[in-house]
Scaffold this motif. Structure first.
Motif, PDB file in Angstrom:
ATOM      1  N   GLY A  37       1.222   4.808  -9.739  1.00 30.64           N
ATOM      2  CA  GLY A  37       0.688   3.830  -8.797  1.00 30.64           C
ATOM      3  C   GLY A  37      -0.809   3.641  -8.891  1.00 30.64           C
ATOM      4  N   SER A  40      -1.970  -0.096  -8.428  1.00 28.67           N
ATOM      5  CA  SER A  40      -1.835  -0.468  -7.013  1.00 28.67           C
ATOM      6  C   SER A  40      -2.961   0.129  -6.180  1.00 28.67           C
ATOM      7  CB  SER A  40      -0.483   0.003  -6.467  1.00 28.67           C
ATOM      8  OG  SER A  40       0.581  -0.624  -7.150  1.00 28.67           O
ATOM      9  N   ARG A  49      -5.932  -8.106  -5.241  1.00 30.55           N
ATOM     10  CA  ARG A  49      -4.522  -7.860  -5.555  1.00 30.55           C
ATOM     11  C   ARG A  49      -4.214  -7.802  -7.043  1.00 30.55           C
ATOM     12  NH1 ARG A  49      -0.395 -11.524  -3.550  1.00 30.55           N
ATOM     13  NH2 ARG A  49      -1.907 -13.180  -3.875  1.00 30.55           N
ATOM     14  N   THR A 145      -0.335   9.732  -4.171  1.00 33.30           N
ATOM     15  CA  THR A 145       0.124   8.362  -3.980  1.00 33.30           C
ATOM     16  C   THR A 145       1.509   8.305  -3.341  1.00 33.30           C
ATOM     17  OG1 THR A 145       1.127   8.270  -6.183  1.00 33.30           O
ATOM     18  CG2 THR A 145      -1.195   7.606  -6.006  1.00 33.30           C
ATOM     19  N   LYS A 146       1.877   7.097  -2.913  1.00 39.48           N
ATOM     20  CA  LYS A 146       3.206   6.810  -2.358  1.00 39.48           C
ATOM     21  C   LYS A 146       3.480   7.616  -1.090  1.00 39.48           C
ATOM     22  CE  LYS A 146       4.585   5.611  -7.036  1.00 39.48           C
ATOM     23  NZ  LYS A 146       5.598   5.584  -8.087  1.00 39.48           N
ATOM     24  N   ASP A 148       3.852   6.699   1.800  1.00 44.22           N
ATOM     25  CA  ASP A 148       4.827   6.072   2.699  1.00 44.22           C
ATOM     26  C   ASP A 148       6.249   6.520   2.413  1.00 44.22           C
ATOM     27  OD1 ASP A 148       6.022   3.653   0.747  1.00 44.22           O
ATOM     28  OD2 ASP A 148       3.945   4.218   0.340  1.00 44.22           O
ATOM     29  N   LYS A 149       6.465   7.177   1.267  1.00 45.26           N
ATOM     30  CA  LYS A 149       7.813   7.554   0.850  1.00 45.26           C
ATOM     31  C   LYS A 149       8.300   8.854   1.481  1.00 45.26           C
ATOM     32  CE  LYS A 149       8.017   4.109  -2.116  1.00 45.26           C
ATOM     33  NZ  LYS A 149       8.831   2.916  -1.829  1.00 45.26           N
ATOM     34  N   SER A 178      -1.124   5.356   0.789  1.00 45.14           N
ATOM     35  CA  SER A 178      -0.002   4.445   0.578  1.00 45.14           C
ATOM     36  C   SER A 178      -0.555   3.067   0.265  1.00 45.14           C
ATOM     37  CB  SER A 178       0.894   4.376   1.825  1.00 45.14           C
ATOM     38  OG  SER A 178       1.784   3.277   1.708  1.00 45.14           O
ATOM     39  N   ALA A 179      -0.352   2.620  -0.969  1.00 43.88           N
ATOM     40  CA  ALA A 179      -0.780   1.263  -1.336  1.00 43.88           C
ATOM     41  C   ALA A 179       0.109   0.235  -0.648  1.00 43.88           C
ATOM     42  CB  ALA A 179      -0.731   1.088  -2.850  1.00 43.88           C
ATOM     43  N   LEU A 180       1.373   0.600  -0.427  1.00 43.37           N
ATOM     44  CA  LEU A 180       2.308  -0.322   0.216  1.00 43.37           C
ATOM     45  C   LEU A 180       1.900  -0.595   1.669  1.00 43.37           C
ATOM     46  CD1 LEU A 180       5.016  -1.885  -0.083  1.00 43.37           C
ATOM     47  CD2 LEU A 180       6.139   0.157   0.836  1.00 43.37           C
ATOM     48  N   ASN A 181       1.606   0.468   2.393  1.00 41.72           N
ATOM     49  CA  ASN A 181       1.221   0.328   3.815  1.00 41.72           C
ATOM     50  C   ASN A 181      -0.283   0.160   4.022  1.00 41.72           C
ATOM     51  OD1 ASN A 181       3.898   0.633   4.460  1.00 41.72           O
ATOM     52  ND2 ASN A 181       3.736   2.789   5.055  1.00 41.72           N
ATOM     53  N   LYS A 182      -1.029   0.260   2.923  1.00 48.05           N
ATOM     54  CA  LYS A 182      -2.489   0.126   2.973  1.00 48.05           C
ATOM     55  C   LYS A 182      -3.114   1.144   3.939  1.00 48.05           C
ATOM     56  CE  LYS A 182      -2.332  -4.717   1.647  1.00 48.05           C
ATOM     57  NZ  LYS A 182      -2.714  -6.101   1.936  1.00 48.05           N
TER      58      LYS A 182
END
Length: 201
Positions: A37, A40, A49, A145-146, A148-149, A178-182
């Protein structure tokens, strides 16, 4: 000081030192396994982005990418991902030499931030990379990273496992992001500015 990344641009793509930009502003490099990731994360901290290209095919980043931050007040350097099984041994060796040449010979490199997946125990390659960074005094900061998982209850256990497996000191830092949840990236950005203000490893 206002610790915000206001602008960022790619200034060089290199496979050998002759292609590096002139050494000037301090550089902070990011290293990690393929598919951890990294692209990201770089897009998250720069607020762009598509600054670092995100590929669905792990192992696709085969160059060292240099990004100018805040009108070249400092630079972020994206190193090729390591540890992707489908890459040939010849290619893996070539990438390893490319990374090693940069880490050893770049005079304005102040720190390498290593990325690991928070869900898993660091791999043998992760440990080798951290030991290598430690040998050259470039270790001490890890991004998990990650984030949020996994649940908040699992987080502490995962971070402890990362510390133990890599052999991190108590003073070494881990940033769950978490890149997904920023989330989790703002303290990391503060750390980047702190490193550049100090100008030390």
């Amino acid at each position: 000081m206002d610790n915000k990344i206001k602008n960022s641009d790619i200034i060089a793509v290199a496979v050998k030192k002759e292609q590096y930009p002139e050494s000037g502003p301090m550089e902070i490099a990011f290293a990690g396994r393929s598919n951890v990731g990294k692209s990201s994360l770089l897009n998250l901290i720069t607020g762009r982005r598509k600054l670092a290209r995100i590929s669905g095919s792990p192992g696709k980043t085969r160059t060292i990418n240099f990004y100018s931050i805040n009108d070249d007040s400092f630079r972020i350097v994206d190193l090729p991902g390591y540890g992707y099984a489908k890459v040939s041994k010849t290619e893996t060796l070539k990438w390893g030499q490319m990374i090693e040449e940069y880490l050893i010979e770049r005079p304005n490199l102040v720190k390498v931030i290593q990325l690991v997946d928070i869900r898993h125990k660091p791999t043998k390659q992760d440990v080798q990379m951290y030991d290598f960074l430690k040998y050259y005094g470039l270790d001490g900061i890890v991004v998990a990273t990650k984030a949020d998982k996994i649940s908040n209850n699992e987080r502490g256990k995962s971070l402890k496992r990362i510390r133990q497996t890599l052999g991190m000191k108590n003073s070494d830092e881990i940033y769950p992001v978490s890149a997904l949840n920023k989330t989790g990236h703002e303290p990391l950005i503060d750390k980047l500015f702190c490193l550049c203000e100090k100008g030390e490893m």
